[in-house]
Design a protein around this motif. Sequence first.
Motif, PDB file in Angstrom:
ATOM      1  N   GLU A  16     -24.345   6.369 -16.393  1.00  0.00           N
ATOM      2  CA  GLU A  16     -23.394   7.549 -15.999  1.00  0.00           C
ATOM      3  C   GLU A  16     -22.876   8.006 -14.432  1.00  0.00           C
ATOM      4  OE1 GLU A  16     -22.122   9.723 -17.897  1.00  0.00           O
ATOM      5  OE2 GLU A  16     -23.531   7.929 -19.340  1.00  0.00           O
ATOM      6  N   SER A  45     -14.450  -3.268 -17.242  1.00  0.00           N
ATOM      7  CA  SER A  45     -13.006  -1.329 -17.316  1.00  0.00           C
ATOM      8  C   SER A  45     -12.377  -1.695 -16.650  1.00  0.00           C
ATOM      9  CB  SER A  45     -13.879  -0.681 -17.357  1.00  0.00           C
ATOM     10  OG  SER A  45     -14.597   0.157 -15.249  1.00  0.00           O
ATOM     11  N   GLU A 103     -17.393   1.327 -12.515  1.00  0.00           N
ATOM     12  CA  GLU A 103     -17.246   0.711 -13.719  1.00  0.00           C
ATOM     13  C   GLU A 103     -17.378   1.537 -15.219  1.00  0.00           C
ATOM     14  OE1 GLU A 103     -16.169  -2.191 -15.292  1.00  0.00           O
ATOM     15  OE2 GLU A 103     -17.481  -3.329 -14.066  1.00  0.00           O
ATOM     16  N   GLY A 104     -16.826   1.576 -15.721  1.00  0.00           N
ATOM     17  CA  GLY A 104     -16.506   2.331 -17.491  1.00  0.00           C
ATOM     18  C   GLY A 104     -16.407   1.626 -18.128  1.00  0.00           C
ATOM     19  N   LYS A 111     -20.120   5.463 -13.732  1.00  0.00           N
ATOM     20  CA  LYS A 111     -19.037   6.870 -14.219  1.00  0.00           C
ATOM     21  C   LYS A 111     -18.611   7.394 -12.421  1.00  0.00           C
ATOM     22  CE  LYS A 111     -20.253   5.492 -19.256  1.00  0.00           C
ATOM     23  NZ  LYS A 111     -19.966   6.496 -19.866  1.00  0.00           N
ATOM     24  N   ASP A 120     -14.311   5.265 -25.248  1.00  0.00           N
ATOM     25  CA  ASP A 120     -14.242   5.109 -23.449  1.00  0.00           C
ATOM     26  C   ASP A 120     -13.171   5.560 -23.190  1.00  0.00           C
ATOM     27  OD1 ASP A 120     -12.162   3.942 -25.394  1.00  0.00           O
ATOM     28  OD2 ASP A 120     -12.749   2.007 -24.618  1.00  0.00           O
TER      29      ASP A 120
END
Length: 283
Positions: free
Chosen positions: A201, A215, A209-210, A204, A251
């Motif tokens: 988390e 990503s 990065e996701g 994010k 996502d």
Amino acid sequence: MFYHKKRLQYFTKPEKPDPVYAKQLQELIGGPFGEMSVMAQYLFQGWNCRGPAKYKDMLLDIGTEEIGHIEMLANMIAHLVDKAPPDVQENAIKDPIVEGVMGGMKTEEIIMGSMSPKHSIVSGGGAMPADSVGYPWNGNYIVASGNLMADFLSNVQAEAQGRLQAVRMYEMSTDPGVKDTLSYMIARDTMHQNQWLAAIEELKADGLEGLPVPSKFPQELEKQDASYQFWNLSEGTESQEGQWAQGPSPDGKGQFEYLENPEPLGPVGEAPTPNPKLYGTLK
């Protein structure tokens, strides 16, 4: 630099020897999800980390902690193997789990095969960098990709599998010392699972990065018609009831679509004619 303190992170001595259990406990050291794997995984992720300092520091903190966990288990195995008389082995075999695994064998065969011979022959009564059947630990067990999101997702899985095995080992023992030591290690696995989920988390929130990983790859370069399709490729349609088959994707970039009867998108597979010097069989 690593600095070793002689005191163990946590340890309660087992009340009596149990070489059969010592053999089983090797899985928590040198198995695919054992402490050697997570130690090497976290350390290499930390050494290779190019992200913010907090992530690198955290990785090296937990990787170093795992070295201490190996030391705890090594000490436990040494006590369990030490001065184990034959009747200890015989009593261990009466455990229903061990008896079930070794069902069909004669008592003398079970006694001879119950403890790891390597604990006597190879390690001189000590622990080994191997799993419960003596297979040596190897570096192929670890994941250190350089992508922190991919690595942290792998770390959640590693801690989940490791905690599962530690809990199973806890249930297989009746020794108060063993159970007390494992209860501490299980608690650390609880912390580490939550730690990696929190780190995911944090990645994010930091915009580093996701999902999907990686990503930063432009999604317009992938076949986006297939990006969120769930293909039903087995008998029954119960799979359509899950969140993976309908509604928004995790996502946040698509909507799941359920294909009950998907059709192939490519031609019939046919390999090209091989080089004659390979002497393959041709039609």
